[in-house]
Enzyme design. Structure first.
Site, PDB file in Angstrom:
ATOM      1  N   LYS A 216      29.515  40.784  54.320  1.00 18.90           N
ATOM      2  CA  LYS A 216      28.452  40.544  53.344  1.00 18.90           C
ATOM      3  C   LYS A 216      27.590  39.345  53.729  1.00 18.90           C
ATOM      4  O   LYS A 216      26.350  39.435  53.752  1.00 18.90           O
ATOM      5  CB  LYS A 216      29.074  40.306  51.959  1.00 18.90           C
ATOM      6  CG  LYS A 216      28.088  39.852  50.886  1.00 18.90           C
ATOM      7  CD  LYS A 216      28.776  39.586  49.564  1.00 18.90           C
ATOM      8  CE  LYS A 216      29.633  38.345  49.556  1.00 18.90           C
ATOM      9  NZ  LYS A 216      28.835  37.080  49.505  1.00 18.90           N
TER      10      LYS A 216
ATOM     11  N   LYS B  71      23.379  27.333  52.021  1.00 21.34           N
ATOM     12  CA  LYS B  71      24.614  28.118  52.074  1.00 21.34           C
ATOM     13  C   LYS B  71      24.527  29.177  53.169  1.00 21.34           C
ATOM     14  O   LYS B  71      25.508  29.466  53.859  1.00 21.34           O
ATOM     15  CB  LYS B  71      24.896  28.781  50.726  1.00 21.34           C
ATOM     16  CG  LYS B  71      26.199  29.600  50.696  1.00 21.34           C
ATOM     17  CD  LYS B  71      27.438  28.765  50.956  1.00 21.34           C
ATOM     18  CE  LYS B  71      28.703  29.596  51.057  1.00 21.34           C
ATOM     19  NZ  LYS B  71      29.119  30.220  49.793  1.00 21.34           N
TER      20      LYS B  71
ATOM     21  N   THR C 222      26.858  33.482  46.883  1.00 26.08           N
ATOM     22  CA  THR C 222      25.995  33.412  48.058  1.00 26.08           C
ATOM     23  C   THR C 222      24.925  34.491  47.919  1.00 26.08           C
ATOM     24  O   THR C 222      25.225  35.684  47.937  1.00 26.08           O
ATOM     25  CB  THR C 222      26.815  33.637  49.341  1.00 26.08           C
ATOM     26  OG1 THR C 222      27.845  32.646  49.423  1.00 26.08           O
ATOM     27  CG2 THR C 222      25.928  33.551  50.577  1.00 26.08           C
TER      28      THR C 222
END
Length: 302
Positions: free
Chosen positions: A243, A175, A101
Site C-alpha cells: 500500500k 510520511k 498514511t
C-alpha cells in the site's frame, strides 16, 4: 478535574497501543474498531463503552485507520458513526487527529471539508512496540489552533512531535518520504541477508557484524532479527508496504518524479504478497529472495 475525552478509531497494532497509552496518561478513551473482539477487550480495559454517541462529546478524535478511503468513510460516510459520518457531529472545539498514511492532496481536502482548526494531518511512525510505549514520532501539520487542541494527546503518544507547517498535507508528504525509505531499507536488508547467505554466511552473523558497520540501517537492526529467528509475526505486514510504496509511486507520478528504487522495492513486496505472504511481517519479503536463490531461511523453508 474532568478527564479530557478521546475517541480513537482503529485498535490495530498501532492504534491499540496508542489507545492504551492514552488511558495510562489519564484520558477517558472510547476505542472503536471493525473487529468487535478488539473493541470489547479495550472497553473492558478502559472502562469506557464503545458507544458511537460518545464521539459527539470527544475533545479529540484520533483516526488510526488504514488508508484514505477508510479515513473519508469514517469522517463523512453513512454508517455506524451516523448518516453523515463523525464530522457532522463533532463538538465545535474538537479536533480530528488523522494518522493514516494518505496522499498530501487528500489531507488538504479533508482539512478543507472538516475545517482547518478541526483537522490535524498527523501520520505516525515508530511501529507497534513504540506505540505501546508512547514513543512514536508524529509528522504533523495544521493550524496553530489544531495543534493546540491536540497537544495533550500528541504529548502522550509520542516522544517526537514534528510541527512541519501550518497547513494539512505537509505531514503526509513527509510520511511518504519516510515510507519510501522504510520500504526500500526493509527490502535492502532482506536482499543483503539472503545475498550473504548465498555466500555461506550465517544470517545472525551478517546482522551482528553489519550493525557495527557503515552499511547498517534502523530497518536492518529492527527487521534483521525477525529473519534470523524465523519469526514473521506481523508487527507491520507485507501488505502495508504494498500500500505505502504504491502510494509513493502514485504521488511520484503525479509530480512527474522518477522513483526507480522505490519501484523496485515495491515489486518485491508485491511478489511476497502474491505468494500469500501479505499478512506476514514485512521482513517476510526475504522469502522472495530466498526462494529465487534456493536458500532455506531459519525456521522454515522459503
Amino acid at each position: 478535574m474532568t478527564k479530557k475525552r478521546v475517541a480513537l478509531i482503529g485498535l490495530g497494532s498501532m492504534g491499540g497501543g496508542m489507545a492504551r497509552t492514552l488511558v495510562k496518561a489519564g484520558f477517558a478513551v472510547h476505542g472503536f474498531d471493525v473487529d468487535a473482539d478488539r473493541e470489547a477487550a479495550f472497553a473492558a480495559e478502559s472502562g469506557e463503552a464503545a458507544d458511537p454517541a460518545a464521539i459527539a462529546d470527544a475533545d479529540v478524535v484520533v483516526l488510526v485507520v488504514v488508508n484514505a478511503a477508510q479515513t473519508e468513510g469514517v469522517l463523512f460516510g453513512a454508517g455506524r458513526y451516523g448518516p453523515e459520518g463523525i464530522a457532522a457531529n463533532l463538538k465545535a472545539d474538537a479536533v480530528v487527529v488523522s494518522c493514516a498514511t494518505v496522499p498530501p492532496a487528500f489531507a488538504r481536502e479533508m482539512a478543507e471539508r472538516v475545517g482547518a482548526d478541526r483537522y490535524l494531518d498527523a501520520p505516525i511512525s515508530g511501529g507497534s512496540v513504540r506505540a505501546a510505549k508512547g514513543e512514536l514520532s508524529v509528522l504533523a501539520s495544521g493550524t496553530e489552533e489544531a495543534f493546540r487542541r491536540a497537544e495533550g494527546v500528541l504529548s502522550a503518544v509520542a516522544v517526537n512531535v514534528f510541527n512541519l507547517g501550518d497547513a494539512a498535507g505537509i505531514g503526509s508528504a513527509m510520511k511518504a518520504v519516510n515510507q519510501l525509505l522504510a520500504g526500500v531499507h526493509i527490502a535492502a536488508a532482506a536482499e543483503a541477508i539472503t545475498f550473504g547467505m548465498s555466500q555461506g554466511l550465517e544470517p545472525g552473523q551478517i546482522v551482528s557484524v553489519i550493525n557495527e558497520c557503515a552499511g547498517n540501517s534502523w530497518m536492518l537492526q529492527n527487521r534483521g532479527p525477525h529473519i534470523v529467528e524465523g519469526d514473521y509475526t506481523p508487527h507491520s505486514a507485507v501488505d502495508i508496504f504494498v500500500k505505502d510504496l504504491g502510494l509513493v509511486g502514485d504521488i511520484a507520478r503525479t509530480a512527474r518524479f522518477s522513483a526507480p528504487i522505490a519501484g523496485a522495492a515495491l515489486q518485491q513486496f508485491l511478489a511476497a504478497s502474491g505468494s500469500g505472504l501479505g499478512r506476514e511481517d514485512d521482513a517476510a519479503v526475504a522469502k522472495v529472495y530466498a526462494r529465487n536463490a534456493g536458500i532455506d531461511l531459519p525456521g522454515s523453508k522459503a
